[in-house]
Scaffold this active site. Structure first.
Site, PDB file in Angstrom:
ATOM      1  N   CYS A 113       0.841  -1.205   0.000  1.00  0.00           N
ATOM      2  CA  CYS A 113       0.000   0.000   0.000  1.00  0.00           C
ATOM      3  C   CYS A 113       0.872   1.250   0.000  1.00  0.00           C
ATOM      4  O   CYS A 113       0.737   2.119  -0.865  1.00  0.00           O
ATOM      5  CB  CYS A 113      -0.956  -0.002   1.185  1.00  0.00           C
ATOM      6  SG  CYS A 113      -2.070   1.410   1.167  1.00  0.00           S
ATOM      7  N   CYS A 114       1.783   1.351   0.974  1.00  0.00           N
ATOM      8  CA  CYS A 114       2.709   2.497   0.980  1.00  0.00           C
ATOM      9  C   CYS A 114       3.548   2.502  -0.296  1.00  0.00           C
ATOM     10  O   CYS A 114       3.855   3.572  -0.828  1.00  0.00           O
ATOM     11  CB  CYS A 114       3.638   2.443   2.191  1.00  0.00           C
ATOM     12  SG  CYS A 114       2.975   3.181   3.697  1.00  0.00           S
ATOM     13  N   CYS A 196      -1.663   8.975   6.945  1.00  0.00           N
ATOM     14  CA  CYS A 196      -3.000   8.614   6.483  1.00  0.00           C
ATOM     15  C   CYS A 196      -3.954   8.510   7.681  1.00  0.00           C
ATOM     16  O   CYS A 196      -3.573   8.026   8.753  1.00  0.00           O
ATOM     17  CB  CYS A 196      -2.957   7.283   5.737  1.00  0.00           C
ATOM     18  SG  CYS A 196      -2.084   7.387   4.164  1.00  0.00           S
ATOM     19  N   CYS A 222       7.458   4.120   6.063  1.00  0.00           N
ATOM     20  CA  CYS A 222       6.660   3.806   4.885  1.00  0.00           C
ATOM     21  C   CYS A 222       7.523   3.468   3.678  1.00  0.00           C
ATOM     22  O   CYS A 222       7.003   3.149   2.620  1.00  0.00           O
ATOM     23  CB  CYS A 222       5.732   4.967   4.557  1.00  0.00           C
ATOM     24  SG  CYS A 222       6.593   6.526   4.372  1.00  0.00           S
TER      25      CYS A 222
HETATM   26  S1  SF4 Z   1      -0.125   4.733   5.682  1.00  0.00           S
HETATM   27 FE1  SF4 Z   1      -1.349   5.296   3.865  1.00  0.00          FE
HETATM   28  S2  SF4 Z   1      -0.126   4.643   2.132  1.00  0.00           S
HETATM   29 FE2  SF4 Z   1       0.746   3.637   3.939  1.00  0.00          FE
HETATM   30  S3  SF4 Z   1      -0.230   1.635   4.146  1.00  0.00           S
HETATM   31 FE3  SF4 Z   1      -1.531   3.044   5.304  1.00  0.00          FE
HETATM   32  S4  SF4 Z   1      -3.062   3.882   3.846  1.00  0.00           S
HETATM   33 FE4  SF4 Z   1      -1.421   2.930   2.684  1.00  0.00          FE
END
Ligand code: SF4
Length: 227
Positions: A113-114, A196, A222
């Site tokens: 995701c990151c 986030c 991240c």
């Molecule tokens: S912090 Fe944001 S980009 Fe990172 S895994 Fe969570 S939702 Fe995804």
């Protein structure tokens, strides 16, 4: 202060940066910025729009510097409002990235995701530049204790500069107050390090600023600062 000059096209660039970084350990953020802007012609700043101390220093040194904002599509509404407000107020040159097309297949908290909402978009954005600035501080978290001031970023293939590496949270607060710079609206609500929305909580009293990120998982970074 005097430090060695390096050229962005020099084959000695990468090996010279460790020594330059060591000499910049006694420099102020302004001196570090001046050194970097004298060496490289295509600078950019990746800004989360959480605190704007470094952004203010950079825009004073180079008013049209590109300001990369990683729009993960998971930010707090307050972050996006603050971005819009400050972009207008300071006439910022914001470069806003978007996640990869397949990002929705990867839930928050997974490495992908990151990777798809931050790392890959940042990599694409940084391809246009030869140096990037970040507001990382060594006091942010144990993962950042040894962060150099200047280094070659293996992940993204350009020079990375952390002018605030030696600063404390109090240094940032003092700078923001003394320059009358607005703070992220969620700071007044107890938040500290803001990412986030679904994985950011208020840190416990006395805990480090980033302890409110990815609570309940062992994730601490991240992937942007692991080069
Ligand atoms: S912090 Fe944001 S980009 Fe990172 S895994 Fe969570 S939702 Fe995804």
């Amino acid at each position: 202060m005097k430090v060695a000059t390096v050229s962005s096209t020099s084959p000695e660039l990468v090996s010279s940066l460790a020594g330059v970084s060591q000499r910049l350990e006694t420099a102020s953020p302004g001196e570090i910025i001046s050194w970097a802007l004298s060496q490289f012609t295509r600078p950019a700043f990746a800004c989360s729009f959480e605190d704007l101390a470094l952004l203010n220093m950079l825009r004073e040194a180079q008013p049209n510097i590109p300001v990369i904002f990683l729009d993960t599509q998971g930010h707090f509404p307050e972050t996006l409002s603050f971005l819009d407000e400050m972009t207008t107020r300071w006439s910022l040159n914001v470069v806003r990235t978007t996640p990869t097309a397949d990002a929705d297949a990867w839930p928050c908290g997974t490495g992908e995701c990151c990777q798809r909402r931050k790392v890959e978009p940042l990599g694409r954005a940084l391809a246009a530049y030869d140096v990037w600035f970040t507001a990382v501080k060594r006091v942010d978290a144990v993962t950042r204790r040894a962060m150099p001031i200047v280094s070659w970023d293996e992940n993204f293939g350009l020079v990375k500069v952390n002018p605030l590496a030696l600063w404390s949270d109090d240094d940032v607060s003092y700078y923001l107050r003394s320059h009358e710079i607005p703070e992220h609206p969620l700071w007044a609500d107890g938040y500290a390090s803001i990412g986030c929305a679904q994985v950011t909580v208020r840190p416990a009293a006395g805990a480090d600023r980033r302890s409110g990120r990815w609570v309940g998982s062992d994730k601490e970074e991240c992937g942007l600062h692991e080069g």
